[in-house]
Each structure stands twice: as C-alpha cells, then as structure tokens.
Design an enzyme around this catalytic site. Structure first.
Site, PDB file in Angstrom:
ATOM      1  N   PHE A  51       1.414  -3.744   3.789  1.00  0.00           N
ATOM      2  CA  PHE A  51       2.281  -4.769   4.218  1.00  0.00           C
ATOM      3  C   PHE A  51       3.359  -5.006   4.566  1.00  0.00           C
ATOM      4  O   PHE A  51       4.173  -4.885   3.511  1.00  0.00           O
ATOM      5  CB  PHE A  51       1.454  -6.085   4.105  1.00  0.00           C
ATOM      6  CG  PHE A  51      -0.559  -5.557   4.170  1.00  0.00           C
ATOM      7  CD1 PHE A  51      -1.019  -5.174   5.520  1.00  0.00           C
ATOM      8  CD2 PHE A  51      -1.383  -7.042   3.646  1.00  0.00           C
ATOM      9  CE1 PHE A  51      -1.791  -4.973   6.004  1.00  0.00           C
ATOM     10  CE2 PHE A  51      -2.339  -6.883   3.561  1.00  0.00           C
ATOM     11  CZ  PHE A  51      -3.434  -6.108   4.986  1.00  0.00           C
TER      12      PHE A  51
ATOM     13  N   CYS B  23       1.127  -1.159  -0.063  1.00  0.00           N
ATOM     14  CA  CYS B  23      -0.484   0.449   0.250  1.00  0.00           C
ATOM     15  C   CYS B  23       0.632   1.364  -0.208  1.00  0.00           C
ATOM     16  O   CYS B  23       0.326   2.359  -0.044  1.00  0.00           O
ATOM     17  CB  CYS B  23      -1.010  -0.113   0.951  1.00  0.00           C
ATOM     18  SG  CYS B  23      -2.775  -1.659   1.458  1.00  0.00           S
TER      19      CYS B  23
ATOM     20  N   HIS C  85      -2.280   7.857   5.741  1.00  0.00           N
ATOM     21  CA  HIS C  85      -2.966   7.164   5.036  1.00  0.00           C
ATOM     22  C   HIS C  85      -3.769   6.337   5.949  1.00  0.00           C
ATOM     23  O   HIS C  85      -4.728   5.816   4.848  1.00  0.00           O
ATOM     24  CB  HIS C  85      -1.490   5.837   6.307  1.00  0.00           C
ATOM     25  CG  HIS C  85      -2.037   4.603   4.896  1.00  0.00           C
ATOM     26  ND1 HIS C  85      -1.894   4.261   4.165  1.00  0.00           N
ATOM     27  CD2 HIS C  85      -1.795   3.303   5.782  1.00  0.00           C
ATOM     28  CE1 HIS C  85      -1.237   2.980   3.634  1.00  0.00           C
ATOM     29  NE2 HIS C  85      -2.060   2.059   4.541  1.00  0.00           N
TER      30      HIS C  85
ATOM     31  N   LYS D 124      -9.351   8.297   2.220  1.00  0.00           N
ATOM     32  CA  LYS D 124     -10.059   6.935   2.366  1.00  0.00           C
ATOM     33  C   LYS D 124     -11.685   6.813   2.725  1.00  0.00           C
ATOM     34  O   LYS D 124     -11.978   6.005   2.932  1.00  0.00           O
ATOM     35  CB  LYS D 124      -8.885   6.127   2.890  1.00  0.00           C
ATOM     36  CG  LYS D 124      -7.612   6.068   2.003  1.00  0.00           C
ATOM     37  CD  LYS D 124      -7.191   5.386   2.370  1.00  0.00           C
ATOM     38  CE  LYS D 124      -5.664   4.155   2.291  1.00  0.00           C
ATOM     39  NZ  LYS D 124      -4.773   5.907   2.310  1.00  0.00           N
TER      40      LYS D 124
ATOM     41  N   GLU E 233      -0.763   5.109  13.125  1.00  0.00           N
ATOM     42  CA  GLU E 233      -0.536   6.842  12.941  1.00  0.00           C
ATOM     43  C   GLU E 233      -0.082   7.736  13.802  1.00  0.00           C
ATOM     44  O   GLU E 233       0.426   8.816  13.749  1.00  0.00           O
ATOM     45  CB  GLU E 233      -1.731   6.980  11.782  1.00  0.00           C
ATOM     46  CG  GLU E 233      -0.945   7.590  11.098  1.00  0.00           C
ATOM     47  CD  GLU E 233      -1.101   7.426   9.291  1.00  0.00           C
ATOM     48  OE1 GLU E 233      -0.880   8.576   8.687  1.00  0.00           O
ATOM     49  OE2 GLU E 233      -2.588   7.421   9.212  1.00  0.00           O
TER      50      GLU E 233
ATOM     51  N   HIS F  85      -9.944   2.627   0.213  1.00  0.00           N
ATOM     52  CA  HIS F  85      -8.119   2.321  -0.075  1.00  0.00           C
ATOM     53  C   HIS F  85      -8.530   1.276  -1.292  1.00  0.00           C
ATOM     54  O   HIS F  85      -8.365   0.308  -0.921  1.00  0.00           O
ATOM     55  CB  HIS F  85      -8.123   1.067   1.256  1.00  0.00           C
ATOM     56  CG  HIS F  85      -6.286   1.250   1.543  1.00  0.00           C
ATOM     57  ND1 HIS F  85      -5.956   1.907   0.663  1.00  0.00           N
ATOM     58  CD2 HIS F  85      -5.879   0.168   2.159  1.00  0.00           C
ATOM     59  CE1 HIS F  85      -4.872   1.429   1.406  1.00  0.00           C
ATOM     60  NE2 HIS F  85      -4.439   0.666   2.263  1.00  0.00           N
TER      61      HIS F  85
END
Length: 415
Positions: free
Chosen positions: A403, A170, A310, A339, A321, A344
């Site tokens: 990831f 991502c 993010h 998002k 975050e 996403h």
C-alpha cells in the site's frame, strides 16, 4: 550472466542462515515442506473475528514461545516480537555463526514491520476504556513500537551495528533484505540479520481490511480461500508470520566454510506515485523496481528462470503483476505464489518469499500455487499449479508490492 549492475560491480550477499515461522509450520523445514506440497490455505476460524465478514485467518499454530524464550521473558514481548525473535534464533543457529565470539559492532539487524505491536495496542486500549489509565501496562510503548523487533533481536545477539526497521507496508520484508545487503556492500557490517515479522490478526485490523473489500469471504471453504491467479479469486487471507535470513559477504561465507543457501544478487525499489491502496494498473512503478534489480545483478530478462510472485489473490493485483512480469521478463520464467498456502502476512510476506526463493534455488524445486484450479485467462504466464516442478533454477526474482505504491524486488542466484 553479466558482471556489472548499473555502474557498480555485482555484489553477492550470501544467505547462510534461515529461520521461518509461518502458518505452514514452525521452523524452516516444516514451513518448506507444507509449501512444497501446496495442499491448501493453512487457515482457521478465529473466534475473535466472529463478527467480521471474513472470520478466518492464517495463524502460526503450535508455536510455543515459552519453550523458545522462557516464561519470564514471553510477557515482555508483543506476539510480532516473539515471532521475530524465534525466527532470528533459528536463523543464527542455522548460519553456524557464534554470537559469543563474533564482533557485535560489525553485526547489523534490519527487519521489516508495518504495523507494530497490534495485539498489545488493541489489548491495552480496551483496558484503558474499561478500567482507566492506571491499568495500562507500563510496557505498552516498548511492546507497541514497530522499531522494537529489531531492537530486541539486537539485544538477543549482542548485535551493536545498525539496527533498523523498514516500513513499506507489504514490501517491508523485501525492503529490509535489500537494505541489509547494502550494509554489507558499503562495508558498514560483516553480518546482517534481516527479514520481517507481523502479527496483525486483531479484530480492528481485520475489520479494516474487510471493510476495504481486500479479504476473501470464502467462509464456507477456508482451505480454498487464498487463490492466487485463479479466475475465482476474491481477496487475500490475512496471516501472521516471520522469516529471518542471515546475510554475509560471499567471500567471507566461503572462507569460513559456511553452507550458502543462495545469493542475494540484485535489489530494486520504486514507488507507483499513483494511489493509496490500488496498484498502478499499468505497473509502471513496479517495472522500475524489477528492472533496477536486474541491472543491479547484471542479469538479463531472458536469464530469469522463476518468479516468486507477490500474488495476493486480490482481483486487481494478480492481473497487474502478471502483465508486469510478461512485459519485463516475457513468458519464459515459471511463476508461483506461496500465499495460496500461507495467506498474506503483510510485512513478513516478502521475507518468507525470499526464504522460499533461496530454498527453491538450493533444491531446484519450484513449489506449486495452492488452490489454482482455473487460471484467469488474462494471466498469460506459466504459473505452477497442482504439483511442484523439479527443474534447473539459477535465477529467481521475488516481488513485493505495498500500500502506498511502494515496490521492492529481490533477485536471487544459485550459490
């Protein structure tokens, strides 16, 4: 604002072209308008996902690939490549550059893509099982391979410089933009077409994310399903999309009188070295990337006005975050996550968010975080919600975390 980043002179890459295809709209203007409004998640029920616990996703609706690419060519590309090509065509047109006259050997392409031709792979595998190997398309490999988005864009514009794909999950789109800037800084290219594209909305992939517990299961209220930083968030909403930016050296862009949307002035990357899918709960790896981006730009933590987070709307990510932002930047910058509107889009997400950050700088307007009704009390930040905020914005940080613990951060400044 300092003049040096680490041991190197500050380097500004000018963003002179933007192209976007997102669930918020086809084209940069349409996407930006819906993101500005922050009205809710642009999700729809997807019939192919009917047997999955999360049976909805954010699609790029009203995208007419035939109108952009022509009927004969459309069948040659996986959907991810169609999105990448359409976004690149818009971005190059927006830049004012003419591919017929540029020196193609000095033009590079760097695109993020994490999964490749997912739709092609799933379709052709079913064909193999149902009808045997002789019915598998001879175009399977070039439609499936993740490197082909950059390859097709290079072919579209006669770009004969480096043609690369970054695959950092991502964070891929953000990694691509940072890599593109380095190609300009090194002198390897004069122009780089960069960004990311993903089309992951296939039953097997969505089932996989669902089984992990990563997806929202708010099936009865999908417009409110993606809820970054909200106390009631329950996972991300899967999406497809693409965003492409045209980067040039700032001096070159000014010399030709280009419209400069913003500057990419800093980039940092790191690894958590912690877990396959979960972020380091202390955010140590991500902090390395954020601090590296600040050093690269010669910018102090107290100079950051806005963070394009993010912000996936997963329970763990958003808290981690938030703590990272507060630890490194304090509570001064206002924060938002697009998002809540777009869902996403995996490797495309960072590129979309970089494009939005550039527009935020250009218009001095921070869009709201959609569906944020009650801020998680553990998130001690000024998160923009309900309505966007008009305010002076000089420095924006855009975070992406993938990831595998792969982190990438861009720092953008006003042109």
């Amino acid at each position: 604002m300092g003049s040096r980043g680490g041991d190197r002179e500050r380097f500004d890459a000018a963003i002179t072209g933007l192209g976007m295809l997102t669930p918020a709209g086809v084209g940069t203007a349409a996407s930006w308008e819906r993101i500005r409004q922050g009205a809710g998640t642009e999700a729809v029920k997807v019939p192919e996902l009917a047997d999955i616990a999360a049976d909805f996703a954010c699609q790029v609706l009203d995208f007419d690939a035939v109108a952009v690419l022509g009927r004969r060519r459309v069948g040659q590309f996986d959907r991810s490549s169609r999105l990448a090509l359409a976004a690149a065509i818009e971005a190059v047109a927006d830049s004012g550059l003419d591919p017929q006259t540029w020196d193609g050997a000095r033009v590079g392409v760097v695109l993020g893509n994490g999964i490749g031709g997912a739709e092609t792979w799933e379709t052709q595998f079913r064909r193999l099982l149902d009808a045997g190997p002789r019915r598998v398309s001879p175009r399977l490999i070039p439609m499936l391979s993740s490197n082909m988005n950059a390859g097709y864009v290079s072919m579209e514009f006669g770009a004969r410089g480096p043609s690369l794909v970054t695959a950092t999950a991502c964070a891929s789109g953000t990694t691509a933009i940072g890599t593109a800037r380095e190609l300009l800084r090194s002198g390897a290219c004069d122009v780089v077409i960069t960004g990311g594209a993903e089309a992951p909305l296939t039953p097997s992939l969505i089932a996989g994310f669902s089984q992990m517990g990563a997806l929202s299961r708010r099936n009865d209220d999908i417009r409110a399903a993606s809820r970054p930083f909200d106390a009631d968030r329950d996972g991300f909403v899967a999406a497809e999309g693409a965003a492409v930016l045209v980067l040039e050296r700032a001096g070159d862009a000014r010399a030709r009188g280009a419209r400069i949307r913003a500057m990419v002035s800093g980039y940092g990357a790191s690894a958590d070295a912690y877990h396959a899918t979960a972020p380091d709960p202390e955010g140590k790896g991500a902090a390395l990337a954020l601090r590296a981006a600040l050093r690269d730009a010669g910018v102090g933590p107290d100079e950051v006005d806005h963070v394009s987070a993010h912000g996936t709307a997963t329970v763990i990510n958003d808290v981690t975050e938030a703590h990272l932002i507060r630890d490194v930047l304090g509570d001064r910058p206002v924060v938002t996550s697009v998002k809540g509107v777009t869902g996403h889009s995996l490797s495309a997400a960072g590129a979309i968010e970089a494009a939005v950050a550039a527009l935020t700088l250009a218009e001095s307007f921070v869009p709201p975080t959609a569906n944020l009704e009650s801020l998680d009390p553990r998130i001690e930040l000024d998160v923009v919600a309900k309505e966007g905020r008009e305010m002076p914005v000089e420095v924006v940080v855009s975070n992406s975390f993938g990831f595998g613990g792969q982190n990438a951060v861009l720092l953008l400044t006003r042109s």
